[in-house]
Structures are given as structure tokens and as C-alpha cells.
Design a protein around this motif. Sequence first.
Motif, PDB file in Angstrom:
ATOM      1  N   GLY A  32       0.831  -1.185   0.000  1.00 15.08           N
ATOM      2  CA  GLY A  32       0.000   0.000   0.000  1.00 15.08           C
ATOM      3  C   GLY A  32       0.877   1.251   0.000  1.00 15.08           C
ATOM      4  N   VAL A  33       0.323   2.320  -0.481  1.00 17.04           N
ATOM      5  CA  VAL A  33       1.020   3.606  -0.496  1.00 17.04           C
ATOM      6  C   VAL A  33       0.095   4.664   0.076  1.00 17.04           C
ATOM      7  CG1 VAL A  33       2.051   5.395  -1.937  1.00 17.04           C
ATOM      8  CG2 VAL A  33       2.464   2.979  -2.458  1.00 17.04           C
ATOM      9  N   GLY A  34       0.658   5.515   0.890  1.00 19.01           N
ATOM     10  CA  GLY A  34      -0.145   6.576   1.472  1.00 19.01           C
ATOM     11  C   GLY A  34       0.443   7.944   1.222  1.00 19.01           C
ATOM     12  N   TRP A  35      -0.412   8.932   1.258  1.00 17.88           N
ATOM     13  CA  TRP A  35       0.012  10.335   1.239  1.00 17.88           C
ATOM     14  C   TRP A  35      -0.285  10.935   2.614  1.00 17.88           C
ATOM     15  CZ3 TRP A  35       2.738  12.935  -2.348  1.00 17.88           C
ATOM     16  CH2 TRP A  35       2.786  12.433  -3.649  1.00 17.88           C
ATOM     17  N   PHE A  36       0.675  11.639   3.128  1.00 14.62           N
ATOM     18  CA  PHE A  36       0.541  12.370   4.382  1.00 14.62           C
ATOM     19  C   PHE A  36       0.911  13.818   4.130  1.00 14.62           C
ATOM     20  CE2 PHE A  36       0.171   9.002   7.666  1.00 14.62           C
ATOM     21  CZ  PHE A  36       0.361   7.894   6.861  1.00 14.62           C
ATOM     22  N   ARG A  37       0.537  14.670   5.037  1.00 16.93           N
ATOM     23  CA  ARG A  37       0.956  16.068   4.924  1.00 16.93           C
ATOM     24  C   ARG A  37       1.272  16.620   6.304  1.00 16.93           C
ATOM     25  NH1 ARG A  37      -4.865  18.728   3.173  1.00 16.93           N
ATOM     26  NH2 ARG A  37      -5.880  18.605   5.233  1.00 16.93           N
ATOM     27  N   GLY A  41       4.163  23.662  12.141  1.00 16.73           N
ATOM     28  CA  GLY A  41       3.808  23.588  13.551  1.00 16.73           C
ATOM     29  C   GLY A  41       2.827  22.497  13.920  1.00 16.73           C
ATOM     30  N   LYS A  42       2.517  21.637  12.968  1.00 17.26           N
ATOM     31  CA  LYS A  42       1.536  20.586  13.237  1.00 17.26           C
ATOM     32  C   LYS A  42       2.137  19.203  13.003  1.00 17.26           C
ATOM     33  CE  LYS A  42      -2.620  23.258  12.322  1.00 17.26           C
ATOM     34  NZ  LYS A  42      -3.941  23.286  11.619  1.00 17.26           N
ATOM     35  N   GLU A  43       1.427  18.199  13.494  1.00 20.01           N
ATOM     36  CA  GLU A  43       1.851  16.825  13.292  1.00 20.01           C
ATOM     37  C   GLU A  43       1.579  16.402  11.853  1.00 20.01           C
ATOM     38  OE1 GLU A  43       3.457  16.213  16.843  1.00 20.01           O
ATOM     39  OE2 GLU A  43       3.093  14.462  15.577  1.00 20.01           O
ATOM     40  N   ARG A  44       2.365  15.434  11.397  1.00 21.48           N
ATOM     41  CA  ARG A  44       2.113  14.860  10.088  1.00 21.48           C
ATOM     42  C   ARG A  44       0.828  14.046  10.152  1.00 21.48           C
ATOM     43  NH1 ARG A  44       7.194  12.189   7.117  1.00 21.48           N
ATOM     44  NH2 ARG A  44       8.002  14.160   7.929  1.00 21.48           N
ATOM     45  N   GLU A  45      -0.041  14.276   9.184  1.00 23.76           N
ATOM     46  CA  GLU A  45      -1.335  13.618   9.211  1.00 23.76           C
ATOM     47  C   GLU A  45      -1.611  12.859   7.921  1.00 23.76           C
ATOM     48  OE1 GLU A  45      -4.569  16.416   9.438  1.00 23.76           O
ATOM     49  OE2 GLU A  45      -3.950  17.479   7.618  1.00 23.76           O
ATOM     50  N   PHE A  46      -2.397  11.810   8.064  1.00 29.06           N
ATOM     51  CA  PHE A  46      -2.792  10.998   6.929  1.00 29.06           C
ATOM     52  C   PHE A  46      -3.739  11.782   6.032  1.00 29.06           C
ATOM     53  CE2 PHE A  46      -3.888   7.217   4.643  1.00 29.06           C
ATOM     54  CZ  PHE A  46      -5.246   7.309   4.388  1.00 29.06           C
ATOM     55  N   VAL A  47      -3.539  11.615   4.709  1.00 26.17           N
ATOM     56  CA  VAL A  47      -4.404  12.271   3.733  1.00 26.17           C
ATOM     57  C   VAL A  47      -5.186  11.243   2.920  1.00 26.17           C
ATOM     58  CG1 VAL A  47      -4.471  13.741   1.686  1.00 26.17           C
ATOM     59  CG2 VAL A  47      -2.906  14.288   3.573  1.00 26.17           C
ATOM     60  N   ALA A  48      -4.457  10.297   2.327  1.00 26.72           N
ATOM     61  CA  ALA A  48      -5.100   9.300   1.474  1.00 26.72           C
ATOM     62  C   ALA A  48      -4.208   8.071   1.377  1.00 26.72           C
ATOM     63  CB  ALA A  48      -5.355   9.868   0.084  1.00 26.72           C
ATOM     64  N   GLY A  49      -4.830   6.928   1.128  1.00 30.03           N
ATOM     65  CA  GLY A  49      -4.062   5.699   0.995  1.00 30.03           C
ATOM     66  C   GLY A  49      -4.701   4.770  -0.022  1.00 30.03           C
ATOM     67  N   ILE A  50      -3.858   3.970  -0.660  1.00 29.78           N
ATOM     68  CA  ILE A  50      -4.326   3.059  -1.695  1.00 29.78           C
ATOM     69  C   ILE A  50      -3.619   1.725  -1.515  1.00 29.78           C
ATOM     70  CG2 ILE A  50      -2.582   3.868  -3.355  1.00 29.78           C
ATOM     71  CD1 ILE A  50      -4.768   3.506  -5.547  1.00 29.78           C
ATOM     72  N   SER A  51      -4.360   0.649  -1.675  1.00 29.19           N
ATOM     73  CA  SER A  51      -3.790  -0.677  -1.524  1.00 29.19           C
ATOM     74  C   SER A  51      -2.933  -1.041  -2.729  1.00 29.19           C
ATOM     75  CB  SER A  51      -4.905  -1.702  -1.341  1.00 29.19           C
ATOM     76  OG  SER A  51      -5.720  -1.740  -2.494  1.00 29.19           O
ATOM     77  N   ARG A  99       3.940  -1.082   5.221  1.00 33.41           N
ATOM     78  CA  ARG A  99       4.574  -2.357   5.543  1.00 33.41           C
ATOM     79  C   ARG A  99       3.744  -3.536   5.042  1.00 33.41           C
ATOM     80  NH1 ARG A  99       8.600  -1.682   9.447  1.00 33.41           N
ATOM     81  NH2 ARG A  99       8.634   0.412  10.346  1.00 33.41           N
ATOM     82  N   SER A 100       2.542  -3.260   4.611  1.00 34.10           N
ATOM     83  CA  SER A 100       1.661  -4.323   4.144  1.00 34.10           C
ATOM     84  C   SER A 100       1.100  -3.978   2.767  1.00 34.10           C
ATOM     85  CB  SER A 100       0.513  -4.530   5.138  1.00 34.10           C
ATOM     86  OG  SER A 100      -0.451  -3.513   4.989  1.00 34.10           O
ATOM     87  N   SER A 101       0.229  -4.833   2.288  1.00 35.40           N
ATOM     88  CA  SER A 101      -0.368  -4.596   0.976  1.00 35.40           C
ATOM     89  C   SER A 101      -1.492  -3.566   1.028  1.00 35.40           C
ATOM     90  CB  SER A 101      -0.890  -5.914   0.399  1.00 35.40           C
ATOM     91  OG  SER A 101      -1.825  -6.500   1.285  1.00 35.40           O
ATOM     92  N   PHE A 102      -1.825  -3.134   2.250  1.00 31.99           N
ATOM     93  CA  PHE A 102      -2.854  -2.124   2.395  1.00 31.99           C
ATOM     94  C   PHE A 102      -2.255  -0.849   2.969  1.00 31.99           C
ATOM     95  CE2 PHE A 102      -6.529  -4.524   1.210  1.00 31.99           C
ATOM     96  CZ  PHE A 102      -6.130  -5.833   1.388  1.00 31.99           C
ATOM     97  N   ALA A 103      -2.994   0.232   2.844  1.00 36.07           N
ATOM     98  CA  ALA A 103      -2.512   1.518   3.310  1.00 36.07           C
ATOM     99  C   ALA A 103      -3.243   1.895   4.588  1.00 36.07           C
ATOM    100  CB  ALA A 103      -2.723   2.578   2.248  1.00 36.07           C
ATOM    101  N   SER A 104      -2.494   2.038   5.652  1.00 36.46           N
ATOM    102  CA  SER A 104      -3.074   2.396   6.942  1.00 36.46           C
ATOM    103  C   SER A 104      -3.105   3.901   7.111  1.00 36.46           C
ATOM    104  CB  SER A 104      -2.227   1.773   8.058  1.00 36.46           C
ATOM    105  OG  SER A 104      -2.582   2.295   9.311  1.00 36.46           O
ATOM    106  N   THR A 105      -3.889   4.357   8.064  1.00 31.09           N
ATOM    107  CA  THR A 105      -3.890   5.777   8.405  1.00 31.09           C
ATOM    108  C   THR A 105      -2.803   6.090   9.435  1.00 31.09           C
ATOM    109  OG1 THR A 105      -5.493   5.425  10.161  1.00 31.09           O
ATOM    110  CG2 THR A 105      -6.370   5.953   7.984  1.00 31.09           C
ATOM    111  N   THR A 106      -2.120   5.071   9.913  1.00 29.65           N
ATOM    112  CA  THR A 106      -1.141   5.224  10.993  1.00 29.65           C
ATOM    113  C   THR A 106       0.266   5.349  10.446  1.00 29.65           C
ATOM    114  OG1 THR A 106      -2.540   3.866  12.407  1.00 29.65           O
ATOM    115  CG2 THR A 106      -0.267   4.207  13.123  1.00 29.65           C
ATOM    116  N   ARG A 107       0.948   6.424  10.800  1.00 30.51           N
ATOM    117  CA  ARG A 107       2.306   6.687  10.294  1.00 30.51           C
ATOM    118  C   ARG A 107       3.278   5.555  10.584  1.00 30.51           C
ATOM    119  NH1 ARG A 107       3.448  12.254  13.067  1.00 30.51           N
ATOM    120  NH2 ARG A 107       5.342  11.095  13.519  1.00 30.51           N
ATOM    121  N   ASP A 108       3.179   4.983  11.746  1.00 29.97           N
ATOM    122  CA  ASP A 108       4.149   3.960  12.162  1.00 29.97           C
ATOM    123  C   ASP A 108       4.077   2.691  11.326  1.00 29.97           C
ATOM    124  OD1 ASP A 108       4.018   4.678  15.735  1.00 29.97           O
ATOM    125  OD2 ASP A 108       5.035   5.661  14.065  1.00 29.97           O
ATOM    126  N   LEU A 109       3.003   2.527  10.576  1.00 29.91           N
ATOM    127  CA  LEU A 109       2.844   1.331   9.759  1.00 29.91           C
ATOM    128  C   LEU A 109       3.407   1.513   8.357  1.00 29.91           C
ATOM    129  CD1 LEU A 109      -0.679   0.091  10.898  1.00 29.91           C
ATOM    130  CD2 LEU A 109       1.586  -0.607  11.682  1.00 29.91           C
TER     131      LEU A 109
END
Length: 123
Positions: A32-37, A41-51, A99-109
Motif C-alpha cells: 500500500g502507499v499513502g500520502w501524508f501532509r 507547527g503541526k503533526e504529520r497527518e494521513f491524507v489518502a491511501g491506496i492498496s 509495511r503491508s499490501s494495504f494503506a493504513s492511516t497510521t504513520r508507524d505502519l
Amino acid sequence: VQLQASGGGPVGAGDSLRLSCADSRRTSSNNGVGWFRQAPGKEREFVAGISWNGGSIHYSESVKGRFTISRDRAKNTVYLQMNSLKIEDTGVYYCAVSRSSFASTTRDLYRYWGQGTLVTVSS
């Protein structure tokens, strides 16, 4: 994995941009691949993910209906089409390989990260 994010730049509110995330070493094909932004002054946040095969896609509530994620497996590239941009969309956008074939909303994954591309939306 070497990820290259591109396509950012300065735009006006309501405009569109398309970001690209190219995987030059072709090791994200089954992940999976994700986009974060990250806004200043803010934390990195999930935007979109695709398996890995595009069959599973999800978005953050803040971009749902405006952004579209897609991938071209032949080109080893993932795209983020951003329409109706708002000032609050400003930030550095990062792509990352899950780390997997899917895209999580969690940065650590996510295992690998690109260098980021800056999007600046002004009124």
C-alpha cells in the motif's frame, strides 16, 4: 526503495494540483502507499491511501470528495489529484510505502518515506 514526490507548488484557493510519487526501485508494487501532509507547527497527518492493487482506497475526512488517489503499477507511480484546494491544505506532502499490501492511516505502519513536496495555497 527510493520515493520521489513531486508536483507541489504555490496555487490559489480553488485551484487544482496533481502530486506524483515515483518509486524508482520498484519495490512498492505489492504494498500500500499513502500520502501524508504536515503543516507548519503541526503533526504529520494521513491524507489518502491506496492498496497494492488499487482495490482499497480511503481518505481523511478533510479531503474526501476533493482529493483522488490512484496508482499506475506499470509506472510504479502513485498520484494524488487535489481539487478545490483550500488554504488549510497548505503543507509538505509526503508519500510513503506501507509495511503491508494495504494503506493504513497510521504513520508507524509505513516503512519508507519520500522527501516531500511543498504545497502552498493562498487566498
